[in-house]
Write a protein that holds these residues in place. Sequence first.
Motif, mmCIF file in Angstrom:
data_model
loop_
_atom_site.group_PDB
_atom_site.id
_atom_site.type_symbol
_atom_site.label_atom_id
_atom_site.label_comp_id
_atom_site.label_asym_id
_atom_site.label_seq_id
_atom_site.Cartn_x
_atom_site.Cartn_y
_atom_site.Cartn_z
ATOM 1 N N UNK A 1 -29.148 1.558 26.731
ATOM 2 C CA UNK A 1 -28.077 2.048 26.604
ATOM 3 C C UNK A 1 -26.809 2.605 26.454
ATOM 4 N N UNK A 2 -26.987 2.465 27.953
ATOM 5 C CA UNK A 2 -25.898 3.637 28.323
ATOM 6 C C UNK A 2 -24.577 3.164 28.821
ATOM 7 N N UNK A 3 -24.941 1.735 29.004
ATOM 8 C CA UNK A 3 -23.086 1.611 29.473
ATOM 9 C C UNK A 3 -23.616 -0.818 28.457
ATOM 10 N N UNK A 4 -22.412 -1.571 28.836
ATOM 11 C CA UNK A 4 -22.510 -2.949 28.067
ATOM 12 C C UNK A 4 -23.366 -3.686 29.370
ATOM 13 N N UNK A 5 -23.063 -3.051 30.226
ATOM 14 C CA UNK A 5 -23.660 -4.220 32.124
ATOM 15 C C UNK A 5 -25.169 -3.529 32.002
ATOM 16 N N UNK A 6 -25.058 -1.753 31.770
ATOM 17 C CA UNK A 6 -26.753 -1.935 31.698
ATOM 18 C C UNK A 6 -27.517 -2.551 31.245
ATOM 19 N N UNK A 7 -27.139 -2.743 29.418
ATOM 20 C CA UNK A 7 -27.756 -3.518 28.491
ATOM 21 C C UNK A 7 -28.016 -4.985 28.822
ATOM 22 N N UNK A 8 -27.063 -5.615 29.788
ATOM 23 C CA UNK A 8 -26.969 -7.325 30.641
ATOM 24 C C UNK A 8 -27.933 -7.265 31.303
ATOM 25 N N UNK A 9 -28.015 -5.516 32.474
ATOM 26 C CA UNK A 9 -29.155 -6.144 33.189
ATOM 27 C C UNK A 9 -30.901 -6.171 33.114
ATOM 28 N N UNK A 10 -30.582 -4.753 31.913
ATOM 29 C CA UNK A 10 -32.125 -5.252 31.460
ATOM 30 C C UNK A 10 -32.194 -6.619 30.638
ATOM 31 N N UNK A 11 -31.591 -6.663 29.532
ATOM 32 C CA UNK A 11 -31.337 -8.336 29.449
ATOM 33 C C UNK A 11 -31.608 -9.678 30.535
ATOM 34 N N UNK A 12 -30.891 -9.408 30.918
ATOM 35 C CA UNK A 12 -31.608 -10.895 31.898
ATOM 36 C C UNK A 12 -32.642 -10.210 32.589
ATOM 37 N N UNK A 13 -33.017 -9.236 32.923
ATOM 38 C CA UNK A 13 -34.123 -8.885 33.506
ATOM 39 C C UNK A 13 -35.415 -9.287 32.794
ATOM 40 N N UNK B 1 -41.282 -11.535 36.042
ATOM 41 C CA UNK B 1 -42.047 -10.674 36.019
ATOM 42 C C UNK B 1 -41.435 -10.213 34.926
ATOM 43 N N UNK B 2 -40.033 -10.019 34.205
ATOM 44 C CA UNK B 2 -39.366 -9.444 33.562
ATOM 45 C C UNK B 2 -40.313 -9.979 31.935
ATOM 46 N N UNK B 3 -40.516 -11.323 32.104
ATOM 47 C CA UNK B 3 -41.574 -12.458 31.106
ATOM 48 C C UNK B 3 -42.376 -12.207 31.206
ATOM 49 N N UNK B 4 -43.245 -11.787 32.101
ATOM 50 C CA UNK B 4 -44.739 -12.038 32.594
ATOM 51 C C UNK B 4 -44.986 -10.230 31.898
ATOM 52 N N UNK B 5 -44.007 -9.076 31.637
ATOM 53 C CA UNK B 5 -44.625 -7.800 31.105
ATOM 54 C C UNK B 5 -44.609 -7.794 29.529
ATOM 55 N N UNK B 6 -42.856 -8.679 29.168
ATOM 56 C CA UNK B 6 -43.391 -9.003 27.769
ATOM 57 C C UNK B 6 -43.876 -9.716 26.827
ATOM 58 N N UNK B 7 -44.455 -10.463 27.727
ATOM 59 C CA UNK B 7 -45.655 -12.031 27.312
ATOM 60 C C UNK B 7 -46.886 -10.542 26.862
ATOM 61 N N UNK B 8 -47.166 -10.040 28.204
ATOM 62 C CA UNK B 8 -48.570 -9.059 28.313
ATOM 63 C C UNK B 8 -48.667 -8.338 27.422
ATOM 64 N N UNK B 9 -47.545 -7.404 26.652
ATOM 65 C CA UNK B 9 -47.332 -6.557 25.651
ATOM 66 C C UNK B 9 -46.950 -6.948 24.501
ATOM 67 N N UNK B 10 -46.663 -8.508 24.454
ATOM 68 C CA UNK B 10 -46.741 -9.025 22.891
ATOM 69 C C UNK B 10 -48.273 -9.372 22.345
ATOM 70 N N UNK B 11 -49.018 -9.659 23.885
ATOM 71 C CA UNK B 11 -50.235 -10.861 23.651
ATOM 72 C C UNK B 11 -51.402 -9.242 23.433
ATOM 73 N N UNK B 12 -51.013 -7.948 24.587
ATOM 74 C CA UNK B 12 -51.949 -6.294 23.710
ATOM 75 C C UNK B 12 -51.573 -6.435 22.260
ATOM 76 N N UNK B 13 -50.244 -6.712 21.941
ATOM 77 C CA UNK B 13 -50.194 -6.135 20.757
ATOM 78 C C UNK B 13 -50.642 -7.102 19.044
ATOM 79 N N UNK B 14 -50.264 -8.361 19.973
ATOM 80 C CA UNK B 14 -51.444 -9.171 18.574
ATOM 81 C C UNK B 14 -52.339 -8.864 18.698
ATOM 82 N N UNK B 15 -53.079 -9.090 20.109
ATOM 83 C CA UNK B 15 -55.185 -8.600 20.293
ATOM 84 C C UNK B 15 -55.414 -7.153 19.084
ATOM 85 N N UNK B 16 -54.394 -6.193 19.274
ATOM 86 C CA UNK B 16 -54.826 -5.098 19.304
ATOM 87 C C UNK B 16 -54.678 -5.324 17.468
ATOM 88 N N UNK B 17 -53.842 -5.543 16.555
ATOM 89 C CA UNK B 17 -53.351 -5.700 15.393
ATOM 90 C C UNK B 17 -54.584 -6.808 14.431
#
Length: 126
Positions: free
Chosen positions: A48-60, A66-82
């Motif tokens: 939320x700092x700027x458009x460039x930083x948003x694009x940096x986080x989005x691209x990561x 590694x970013x995709x693996x972290x997102x997948x891990x969080x979604x997996x944990x959330x799914x099983x937790x629910x």
Amino acid sequence: MSKARPINLDLKTIRLPITAIASILHRISAVIIWVGLGMSLTAGYFSLQSDDRFNLVYNFMTDNFIGQFVVWGMLTALGYYVVATIKHIIQDFGHFEELESGMLVSKLAITVGIVLSILSGVWVWL
């Protein structure tokens, strides 16, 4: 206290029941969610700092493995937790409390968690 009690320190011979495995996985997924929440809040603040930083986080999170693996891990944990939380709530209402039915609903929760993990992996990587 009697010293003649049986002691089993060989961890390879200890077999946990499926209900214990489901409970342990529920707790592990809660820890992953809490760690992921901290990472998500940090990424959100940074993006939320700027458009460039948003694009940096989005691209990561979309182009970096590694970013995709972290997102997948969080979604997996959330799914099983629910799923496991719903299982616990159903058991709190007095259903599936016997050994046989408790093992069945634990197997079902783990199976649904695996399916949700696969679906979230397909969603993240495709």
